[in-house]
Design a protein around this motif. Structure first.
Motif, mmCIF file in Angstrom:
data_model
loop_
_atom_site.group_PDB
_atom_site.id
_atom_site.type_symbol
_atom_site.label_atom_id
_atom_site.label_comp_id
_atom_site.label_asym_id
_atom_site.label_seq_id
_atom_site.Cartn_x
_atom_site.Cartn_y
_atom_site.Cartn_z
ATOM 1 N N GLN A 211 0.832 -1.203 0.000
ATOM 2 C CA GLN A 211 0.000 0.000 0.000
ATOM 3 C C GLN A 211 0.871 1.258 0.000
ATOM 4 O OE1 GLN A 211 -3.647 -0.376 0.251
ATOM 5 N NE2 GLN A 211 -3.473 1.680 -0.606
ATOM 6 N N LEU A 212 1.885 1.271 0.853
ATOM 7 C CA LEU A 212 2.777 2.424 0.925
ATOM 8 C C LEU A 212 3.574 2.611 -0.368
ATOM 9 C CD1 LEU A 212 4.201 2.303 4.558
ATOM 10 C CD2 LEU A 212 2.697 4.030 3.581
ATOM 11 N N LEU A 213 4.043 1.500 -0.930
ATOM 12 C CA LEU A 213 4.799 1.601 -2.184
ATOM 13 C C LEU A 213 3.949 2.213 -3.288
ATOM 14 C CD1 LEU A 213 6.766 -1.790 -2.258
ATOM 15 C CD2 LEU A 213 7.673 0.495 -1.785
ATOM 16 N N MET A 214 2.690 1.837 -3.352
ATOM 17 C CA MET A 214 1.806 2.380 -4.376
ATOM 18 C C MET A 214 1.495 3.856 -4.123
ATOM 19 S SD MET A 214 -0.860 -0.715 -5.208
ATOM 20 C CE MET A 214 -1.622 0.242 -6.521
ATOM 21 N N GLN A 215 1.292 4.193 -2.857
ATOM 22 C CA GLN A 215 0.896 5.558 -2.514
ATOM 23 C C GLN A 215 2.066 6.542 -2.569
ATOM 24 O OE1 GLN A 215 -0.814 5.062 1.387
ATOM 25 N NE2 GLN A 215 -2.833 4.481 0.602
ATOM 26 N N GLN A 216 3.258 6.092 -2.158
ATOM 27 C CA GLN A 216 4.358 7.026 -1.963
ATOM 28 C C GLN A 216 5.548 6.835 -2.906
ATOM 29 O OE1 GLN A 216 5.469 6.823 2.181
ATOM 30 N NE2 GLN A 216 3.383 7.169 2.910
ATOM 31 N N GLN A 217 5.670 5.654 -3.513
ATOM 32 C CA GLN A 217 6.873 5.354 -4.301
ATOM 33 C C GLN A 217 6.576 4.921 -5.738
ATOM 34 O OE1 GLN A 217 9.818 6.019 -3.010
ATOM 35 N NE2 GLN A 217 8.970 6.498 -0.988
ATOM 36 N N HIS A 218 5.386 5.184 -6.222
ATOM 37 C CA HIS A 218 5.004 4.793 -7.585
ATOM 38 C C HIS A 218 5.235 3.296 -7.808
ATOM 39 C CE1 HIS A 218 4.707 9.073 -8.460
ATOM 40 N NE2 HIS A 218 5.941 9.227 -8.004
ATOM 41 N N SER A 219 5.006 2.515 -6.752
ATOM 42 C CA SER A 219 5.133 1.050 -6.777
ATOM 43 C C SER A 219 6.572 0.565 -6.941
ATOM 44 C CB SER A 219 4.251 0.429 -7.875
ATOM 45 O OG SER A 219 2.891 0.644 -7.582
ATOM 46 N N GLU A 220 7.536 1.473 -6.781
ATOM 47 C CA GLU A 220 8.947 1.112 -6.898
ATOM 48 C C GLU A 220 9.561 0.941 -5.512
ATOM 49 O OE1 GLU A 220 10.638 0.537 -9.717
ATOM 50 O OE2 GLU A 220 8.823 0.910 -10.906
ATOM 51 N N VAL A 221 10.514 0.015 -5.402
ATOM 52 C CA VAL A 221 11.240 -0.175 -4.150
ATOM 53 C C VAL A 221 12.223 0.976 -3.987
ATOM 54 C CG1 VAL A 221 12.817 -1.678 -2.863
ATOM 55 C CG2 VAL A 221 11.034 -2.688 -4.310
ATOM 56 N N PRO A 222 12.168 1.699 -2.858
ATOM 57 C CA PRO A 222 13.087 2.833 -2.668
ATOM 58 C C PRO A 222 14.534 2.387 -2.560
ATOM 59 C CG PRO A 222 11.826 2.407 -0.661
ATOM 60 C CD PRO A 222 11.236 1.546 -1.733
ATOM 61 N N ARG A 223 15.427 3.311 -2.895
ATOM 62 C CA ARG A 223 16.859 2.993 -2.933
ATOM 63 C C ARG A 223 17.634 3.601 -1.760
ATOM 64 N NH1 ARG A 223 19.347 1.714 -8.118
ATOM 65 N NH2 ARG A 223 17.753 1.008 -9.575
ATOM 66 N N THR A 224 16.947 4.058 -0.735
ATOM 67 C CA THR A 224 17.637 4.611 0.430
ATOM 68 C C THR A 224 17.234 3.845 1.674
ATOM 69 O OG1 THR A 224 15.939 6.237 1.030
ATOM 70 C CG2 THR A 224 17.574 6.899 -0.630
ATOM 71 N N ARG A 225 18.155 3.750 2.626
ATOM 72 C CA ARG A 225 17.879 3.048 3.877
ATOM 73 C C ARG A 225 16.718 3.706 4.625
ATOM 74 N NH1 ARG A 225 21.497 0.218 6.455
ATOM 75 N NH2 ARG A 225 23.245 1.447 5.682
ATOM 76 N N GLU A 226 16.704 5.045 4.637
ATOM 77 C CA GLU A 226 15.671 5.767 5.370
ATOM 78 C C GLU A 226 14.272 5.401 4.878
ATOM 79 O OE1 GLU A 226 14.320 10.383 6.399
ATOM 80 O OE2 GLU A 226 15.894 9.994 4.916
ATOM 81 N N LEU A 227 14.086 5.404 3.569
ATOM 82 C CA LEU A 227 12.767 5.088 3.010
ATOM 83 C C LEU A 227 12.443 3.605 3.159
ATOM 84 C CD1 LEU A 227 12.779 7.312 -0.200
ATOM 85 C CD2 LEU A 227 11.473 7.668 1.910
ATOM 86 N N LEU B 66 9.078 1.099 5.699
ATOM 87 C CA LEU B 66 8.124 0.084 5.241
ATOM 88 C C LEU B 66 7.864 -0.935 6.352
ATOM 89 C CD1 LEU B 66 9.646 -0.554 1.697
ATOM 90 C CD2 LEU B 66 7.654 0.866 2.248
ATOM 91 N N PRO B 67 6.622 -1.325 6.574
ATOM 92 C CA PRO B 67 6.297 -2.317 7.601
ATOM 93 C C PRO B 67 7.030 -3.633 7.360
ATOM 94 C CG PRO B 67 4.317 -1.209 6.865
ATOM 95 C CD PRO B 67 5.410 -0.783 5.932
ATOM 96 N N GLY B 68 7.635 -4.167 8.404
ATOM 97 C CA GLY B 68 8.354 -5.431 8.272
ATOM 98 C C GLY B 68 9.778 -5.287 7.794
ATOM 99 N N VAL B 69 10.227 -4.044 7.571
ATOM 100 C CA VAL B 69 11.585 -3.807 7.081
ATOM 101 C C VAL B 69 12.405 -3.106 8.162
ATOM 102 C CG1 VAL B 69 13.003 -2.645 5.358
ATOM 103 C CG2 VAL B 69 10.819 -3.659 4.691
ATOM 104 N N GLY B 70 13.434 -3.782 8.641
ATOM 105 C CA GLY B 70 14.358 -3.193 9.593
ATOM 106 C C GLY B 70 15.696 -2.931 8.925
ATOM 107 N N ARG B 71 16.688 -2.645 9.720
ATOM 108 C CA ARG B 71 18.007 -2.304 9.179
ATOM 109 C C ARG B 71 18.605 -3.461 8.371
ATOM 110 N NH1 ARG B 71 21.823 1.655 10.333
ATOM 111 N NH2 ARG B 71 23.939 1.109 9.698
ATOM 112 N N LYS B 72 18.475 -4.687 8.885
ATOM 113 C CA LYS B 72 19.061 -5.830 8.185
ATOM 114 C C LYS B 72 18.413 -6.020 6.813
ATOM 115 C CE LYS B 72 17.882 -10.089 8.996
ATOM 116 N NZ LYS B 72 17.659 -11.401 9.636
ATOM 117 N N THR B 73 17.086 -5.986 6.777
ATOM 118 C CA THR B 73 16.374 -6.148 5.502
ATOM 119 C C THR B 73 16.745 -5.028 4.534
ATOM 120 O OG1 THR B 73 14.517 -7.287 6.541
ATOM 121 C CG2 THR B 73 14.091 -6.241 4.420
ATOM 122 N N ALA B 74 16.811 -3.810 5.036
ATOM 123 C CA ALA B 74 17.184 -2.676 4.182
ATOM 124 C C ALA B 74 18.578 -2.876 3.592
ATOM 125 C CB ALA B 74 17.126 -1.378 4.979
ATOM 126 N N ASN B 75 19.490 -3.365 4.409
ATOM 127 C CA ASN B 75 20.852 -3.606 3.924
ATOM 128 C C ASN B 75 20.883 -4.677 2.837
ATOM 129 O OD1 ASN B 75 22.240 -1.702 5.428
ATOM 130 N ND2 ASN B 75 22.652 -3.083 7.124
#
Length: 210
Positions: free
Chosen positions: A94-110, A114-123
């Motif tokens: 839902q967030l990807l569609m609303q805020q990121q044009h359905s694209e996976v963001p390329r920054t750790r902050e963004l 995302l729900p279920g995404v912590g530092r390890k997953t982001a890395n």
């Protein structure tokens, strides 16, 4: 451990496996994101079995949302914590569609928003999907870093920051995968296979199983 020994450790790991990668099956950054969310407290093998059922039906945010919680749960219910993971995945889509044009963001902050995404997953996403020289410290890497003396630390963040500091730049991109695979198949938790270890002569573990 001195820098020369660290460099030799990674040279040995590279020699044995020049092009390491994740064992999770994916074909896009979004598929990798979903697979990594599912992989928390689950094996890559079990995640692959689930995503082989899920991705042919739904491998974009809108398609997963169209499945709904019931449809998504049916695909992933063989994985631990599947109810929580299903809710997180749907909220992430839902967030990807609303805020990121359905694209996976390329920054750790963004990514970490995302729900279920912590530092390890982001890395993992930054490293594996986008080629960033990050190191995602899981239980395998934490164990290997401490046991070998490569980058001792009291917690995963401490080990991550130390690895980023001491791993030679030329090896940093693939260090994450080399260390995970080494911990998963050789430097195991209960009984490390020291006699079969390619970096045994460099490891500073005092109680080697030889």
């Amino acid at each position: 451990m001195n820098s020369a020994k660290r460099r030799e450790i990674f040279a040995c790991l590279k020699s044995a496996n020049p092009n390491p990668t994740t064992e999770l099956e994916y074909r896009s950054p979004f598929e990798l994101l979903i697979a990594v969310i599912l992989s928390a407290q689950a094996t890559d093998k079990s995640v692959n079995l689930a995503t082989r059922k899920l991705f042919p039906q739904a491998n974009t945010p809108d398609k997963i949302l169209a499945l709904g919680e019931a449809g998504l749960t049916e695909c992933i219910q063989s994985i631990g914590l599947y109810k929580t993971k299903a809710r997180n995945i749907l909220a992430t889509c839902q967030l990807l569609m609303q805020q990121q044009h359905s694209e996976v963001p390329r920054t750790r902050e963004l990514l970490e928003q995302l729900p279920g995404v912590g530092r390890k997953t982001a890395n993992v996403i930054l490293n594996t999907a986008f080629g960033e020289p990050t190191i995602a410290v899981d239980t395998h890497i934490f164990r290997v870093a401490n046991r070998t003396g490569l980058a001792p630390g009291k917690n995963v963040l401490e080990v991550e920051l130390k690895l980023l500091k001491v791993v030679p730049k030329e090896f940093r991109q693939n260090a994450h995968h080399w260390l995970i695979l080494h911990g998963r198949y050789v430097c195991k938790a209960r009984k490390p296979e020291c006699s079969a270890c390619k970096i045994n002569h460099l490891c500073e573990f005092k109680d080697k199983n030889i």
